[in-house]
Design a protein around this motif. Structure first.
Motif: not given
Ligand code: SF4
Length: 367
Positions: A18-21, A93-95
């Motif tokens: 998913s995309l972070c704000a 990585a995301n945890p």
């Molecule tokens: S912060 Fe990381 S996980 Fe979130 S949208 Fe950006 S690249 Fe993707």
């Protein structure tokens, strides 16, 4: 200017669950058919390199760990032979993506270092950032990685969230250190105009608040044996990131993937940050680094390091002693307690690392 062959390679995998704000990286929501197309292109780009070419590799994103194991395994198996024996092989990585199976896959494909965005230990702060992680996910992921034999783990911590208190920052850094990473990086929240957070009326925290929060993080890190070796990076002895130091030493490196930056044969480039143009090999921007811009890049990168650079290296590269070129500005910065120029080295002080923009502005103005 003569340049050495790059010994580092960065590969960008842009997919996220998913995309972070707050994010401004080149990224895409994961879709299997897009990922397959993308990896086909990356794997063909990797064919340009001989086995054993690189001393470091860094797979970043996006969220590389968002890819399913069935797609990751063939990609990592293409990349690994390009590395020399004992190379540092980092993977972002995301945890919440890391379980026993993924950790075992990374380890068996030669990954030696994993960098994870923990960001905060508080559920409401994670939700504010639009992240789907549960606060305990980082500790669980690190456990899986250690069981699979990957001990070298770096964690990212974000501070300066709107309205965040010093006690909240303290609880975040304590939670991070309790997981015993070998390295951590910390950044204040940026709210760019046009971002979703800015549209919702949020602003960045004031400078005095940010500086107090950063002081606290530095102090807690110091107490646990971490050295701040770069503006935002802290490491236990022996765990500085070799790959990232390539950037900060102004050395050349290969950049593969959508939006990836690289530096080869005196040319800095950035691949198109858009999916289709990137797949078609279009939209790459290039800049030849020469004259004053070569000096600017050298200072911009090397002065991020607490060790700075050797005056003799500067002279060998640019044919003029640093103090001859920048004597007056360097003197003023030394008097302000921001720069040290003794013992044949030019290095920012700890306060200088906090105020790097000011150092660079003064030096650039005297170019
Ligand atoms: S912060 Fe990381 S996980 Fe979130 S949208 Fe950006 S690249 Fe993707």
């Amino acid at each position: 200017m003569k340049t050495a062959k790059p010994l580092s390679i960065y590969v960008h995998l842009p997919f996220c669950a998913s995309l972070c704000a707050y994010c401004s990286f080149p990224r895409l929501v994961y879709r299997e058919e897009w990922a397959e197309l993308y990896l086909r292109k990356i794997e063909s780009d990797l064919e340009a390199f001989e086995p054993g070419s690189f001393l470091t590799a860094y797979v970043g994103g996006g969220t590389p760990s968002a890819l399913p194991n069935g797609l990751l395994a063939p990609f990592l198996s293409k990349l690994r032979p390009l590395l020399k024996e004992g190379a540092e092989f980092s993977f972002e990585a995301n945890p919440e993506d890391i379980d026993g199976e993924k950790a075992a896959l990374l380890s068996s494909c030669g990954v030696s270092r994993v960098s994870m965005g923990m960001e905060t230990s508080r559920e409401e702060a994670l939700a504010f950032l639009g992240r789907r992680a549960d606060p305990k996910a980082t500790a669980k992921a690190v456990e899986c990685l250690r069981s699979a034999g990957i001990e070298n783990v770096s964690l990212d911590l974000i501070y300066g969230l709107p309205g965040e208190t010093l006690d909240e920052v303290r609880s975040d850094i304590e939670a991070l250190l309790a997981i015993r990473p070998s390295h951590f990086s910390t950044y204040s929240l940026e709210i760019n105009p046009g971002s979703r957070l800015s549209a919702r009326g949020y602003e960045e925290a004031p400078d005095d608040v940010l500086s107090e929060q950063l002081e606290l993080i530095k102090e807690e890190g110091r107490k646990r044996g971490f050295r701040r070796y770069e503006v935002s990076s802290f490491a236990l002895p022996g765990f500085e990131c070799v790959h990232n130091k390539t950037y900060w030493k102004d050395e050349e490196y290969v950049g593969i993937g959508m939006g990836a930056a690289g530096y080869e044969n005196g040319i800095r480039y950035r691949n198109s940050p858009f999916f289709v143009p990137f797949l078609e090999g279009k939209g790459r921007e290039e800049e030849k680094v020469e004259g004053n811009s070569a000096i600017e890049y050298y200072l911009l990168t090397n002065l991020r390091l607490s060790d700075g650079f050797l005056a003799s290296d500067f002279e060998a590269k640019f044919g003029v002693p640093f103090l001859e070129r920048f004597g007056k500005a360097a003197d003023a910065l030394a008097k302000a307690g921001l720069l040290e120029t003794g013992k044949g080295r030019v290095a920012p002080t700890d306060r200088g690392l906090d105020l790097l923009d000011r150092i660079l502005l003064e030096l650039y103005n005297s170019l």
